[in-house]
Design an enzyme around this catalytic site. Structure first.
Site, PDB file in Angstrom:
ATOM      1  N   GLU A  35     -50.512  39.178 -13.465  1.00 10.88           N
ATOM      2  CA  GLU A  35     -49.899  39.711 -12.250  1.00 10.88           C
ATOM      3  C   GLU A  35     -50.923  39.649 -11.123  1.00 10.88           C
ATOM      4  O   GLU A  35     -52.018  40.174 -11.243  1.00 10.88           O
ATOM      5  CB  GLU A  35     -49.431  41.144 -12.483  1.00 10.88           C
ATOM      6  N   GLN A 130     -39.225  52.037  -8.420  1.00  9.65           N
ATOM      7  CA  GLN A 130     -40.027  51.167  -9.274  1.00  9.65           C
ATOM      8  C   GLN A 130     -41.436  51.710  -9.486  1.00  9.65           C
ATOM      9  O   GLN A 130     -42.030  51.503 -10.542  1.00  9.65           O
ATOM     10  CB  GLN A 130     -40.137  49.778  -8.638  1.00  9.65           C
ATOM     11  N   TYR A 233     -26.011  55.116   5.412  1.00 14.84           N
ATOM     12  CA  TYR A 233     -26.111  54.057   6.421  1.00 14.84           C
ATOM     13  C   TYR A 233     -26.094  54.714   7.798  1.00 14.84           C
ATOM     14  O   TYR A 233     -25.152  55.429   8.146  1.00 14.84           O
ATOM     15  CB  TYR A 233     -24.954  53.067   6.282  1.00 14.84           C
ATOM     16  N   ASP A 315     -35.869  38.130 -10.414  1.00 10.34           N
ATOM     17  CA  ASP A 315     -35.687  37.560  -9.085  1.00 10.34           C
ATOM     18  C   ASP A 315     -36.110  36.105  -9.003  1.00 10.34           C
ATOM     19  O   ASP A 315     -35.748  35.415  -8.043  1.00 10.34           O
ATOM     20  CB  ASP A 315     -36.490  38.364  -8.056  1.00 10.34           C
TER      21      ASP A 315
END
Length: 533
Positions: A35, A130, A233, A315
């Site tokens: 990573e 995350q 929103y 992804d």
């Protein structure tokens, strides 16, 4: 000559890469993760951990740890409730011009309530960034023996018929070394180099917009008077965006706009604070900005998930809008599908062709999921848009998708996502949830696979010996379970004489609804789905 050898090299240490390491170690396969960043993800875009992902965490033994650091969802409570316990959120998505409008009730409710998972599975979704999930995954991967090298990047790689040779560089020292791996998993993100090096195109609607995420601390609970939501929103023309809560102290505001004006590298913390005050309609709000980062909303899927001995996951093979909270979850489930297949080939109980079923199963799911996310993005971005869209139920998208491939012994499903929620034990579906007693413990049928195949029987004699014989001849890890309870049989669609074969990833491979016990048929099924011919 290589400096190191490993069965599987994983490029990328985010959720998808760490999941791949966890599932490989669960199967007894050595792996190494490289990573490029110095630590786990700080790119706080993923906050929704789906029930299916929590089920997979459950098989890994980390569901409880994730719950401990997460916000919980409250069923039957709505955004206007002011008596929720700490660290609990209603499943509410709202639209308003300011926080004052929320307090006054002047909101558009985009989604609310629903998604009670108790009858569907043993795990519930949680709301968790995350930056809290990945440390739990990292600790468990290390405990299981995975090697994780942070601040290390992939410089180049080549592959041949027998493996992959990768060059990696320590970004702190500049030291370069080579790694020889049997296979490479590219979990290096939407902008990673592996997919482009392989010449694999990504197709879809492309870029949909730019977002500046600002992570900050502020006492918005006091402003809202105890009212809570998943996402709000905000529609102020000067700072339109979406606001969501990470935990008791931290919030994220994602501001939509021109990346030239919303450049995280150029905006000061005070300018970010001004955006927060403008978006929330609270001009005097004390704000402590932690960090800011820009990212692109996109929609696309890779043409291929595999090129020889290199596989794409997360992804790296699909990008999608955040609406629906599907993104990181799809990557974890990619890893769960791929890991047991790699383990089968590396351990010698599966043929190389089994690896082709990774793309055959996961790419259709990826395609359908990015489209479902896009539909929600279009609707939530513009509530006045009445264009009909074929949105499917959230649980259908996250859990009730179906596989059709040579690794499933049964008729192909017409669609990856059904119009109705149905998990009934047909091959290609996630095993239905039912509680049963195994070795004196109450377990869900969903808990049983993970390290091995499972043959779930209706209680009839003979299947255990037939399974031991068939699996023993092929060297396949398989165990037999079943307490004979009628409700379990009804849930999975078998009689007392029937049996259900469940893969290590929790999906039904084969079903014999009503016997008789047939060890030859079971051997034939295992031979076929594992590409042993």
């Amino acid at each position: 000559m290589s400096d190191a050898q490993v069965p599987v090299l994983i490029v990328g240490g985010g959720m998808s890469g760490l999941a791949a390491a966890l599932f490989l170690r669960q199967q007894g396969i050595d792996c190494r993760v490289v990573e490029r960043n110095t630590t786990v993800s700080q790119l706080l875009r993923s906050t929704h951990v789906s029930p299916r992902t929590m089920e997979l965490f459950r098989t890994l033994g980390i569901e409880h740890q994730v719950r401990e650091v997460a916000e919980k969802f409250v069923l039957g409570k709505y955004w206007s409730a002011r008596d929720l316990p700490p660290r609990h959120l209603p499943r509410a998505i709202l639209r308003a011009r300011s926080l004052a409008d929320v307090v006054q009730g002047d909101v558009v409710v985009m989604a609310e309530g629903g998604n009670d998972f108790h009858d569907i599975g043993p795990s519930e979704a949680v709301w968790c960034g995350q930056d809290k999930v990945e440390p739990v995954m990292l600790a468990e991967a290390l405990r299981r023996g995975a090697r994780i090298d942070f601040h290390t990047e992939l410089s180049s790689f080549t592959q041949d018929a027998d493996g992959v040779t990768a060059t990696v560089r320590d970004r702190a020292t500049g030291a370069v070394s080579t790694v020889r791996a049997g296979y490479l998993i590219a979990a290096d993100g939407a902008h990673g180099s592996v997919r482009t090096t392989l010449g694999i195109e990504r197709r879809g609607r492309g870029t949909l917009g730019h977002v500046l995420n600002v992570l900050f601390k502020a006492d918005l609970d006091a402003v809202l008077g105890g009212r809570r939501f998943m996402i709000l929103y905000l529609t102020d023309p000067g700072a339109p965006g979406m606001l969501f809560k990470l935990d008791d102290q931290r919030w994220i505001l994602g501001v939509f706009g021109d990346p030239r004006e919303l450049d995280a590298d150029k905006l000061s913390h005070e300018e970010c604070a001004a955006l927060i005050r403008r978006a929330t309609g609270e001009p005097e709000l004390p704000v402590d900005v932690q960090t800011a980062m820009g990212w692109w909303i996109g929609h696309g899927i890779a043409d291929r998930y595999r090129a020889g001995r290199v596989f794409l996951a997360g992804d790296a093979c699909h990008v999608l809008p955040p609406t629906g909270g599907f993104g990181a979850n799809v990557g974890v489930q990619d890893a769960g599908n791929l890991a047991w297949k790699l383990a089968g080939v590396l351990h010698g109980w599966a043929g190389e062709e089994l690896l082709d079923t990774y793309e055959a199963e996961r790419r259709p799911v990826g395609r359908a999921t990015i489209d479902q996310a896009l539909m929600r993005h279009m609707r939530w971005s513009d509530p006045d848009d009445t264009t009909p869209r074929d949105e499917r139920d959230q649980t259908v998208v996250t859990t009730a998708y179906r596989y059709s491939s040579p690794a499933v012994a049964g008729p192909a499903h017409g669609e990856v996502l059904g119009h109705e929620l149905c998990i009934d034990g047909r091959p290609g579906m996630r095993v239905p949830h039912a509680w049963l007693t195994v070795d004196g413990r109450r377990r869900s049928t969903v808990d049983l696979p993970g390290e091995t195949f499972v043959l779930l029987t209706g209680g009839g004699a003979g299947w255990a010996e037939a399974a031991r014989s068939a699996a023993g001849r092929l060297g396949v890890p398989l165990r037999v379970c079943g307490d004979g309870e009628a409700r379990v049989r009804r849930a999975v669609g078998i009689t007392e004489r029937g049996a259900l074969l469940v893969r290590p990833d929790g999906f039904v491979a084969w079903r014999c609804e009503d016997g008789p016990v047939d060890g030859g048929a079971l051997h034939e099924v295992l031979t076929t789905i594992l590409a042993r011919r």
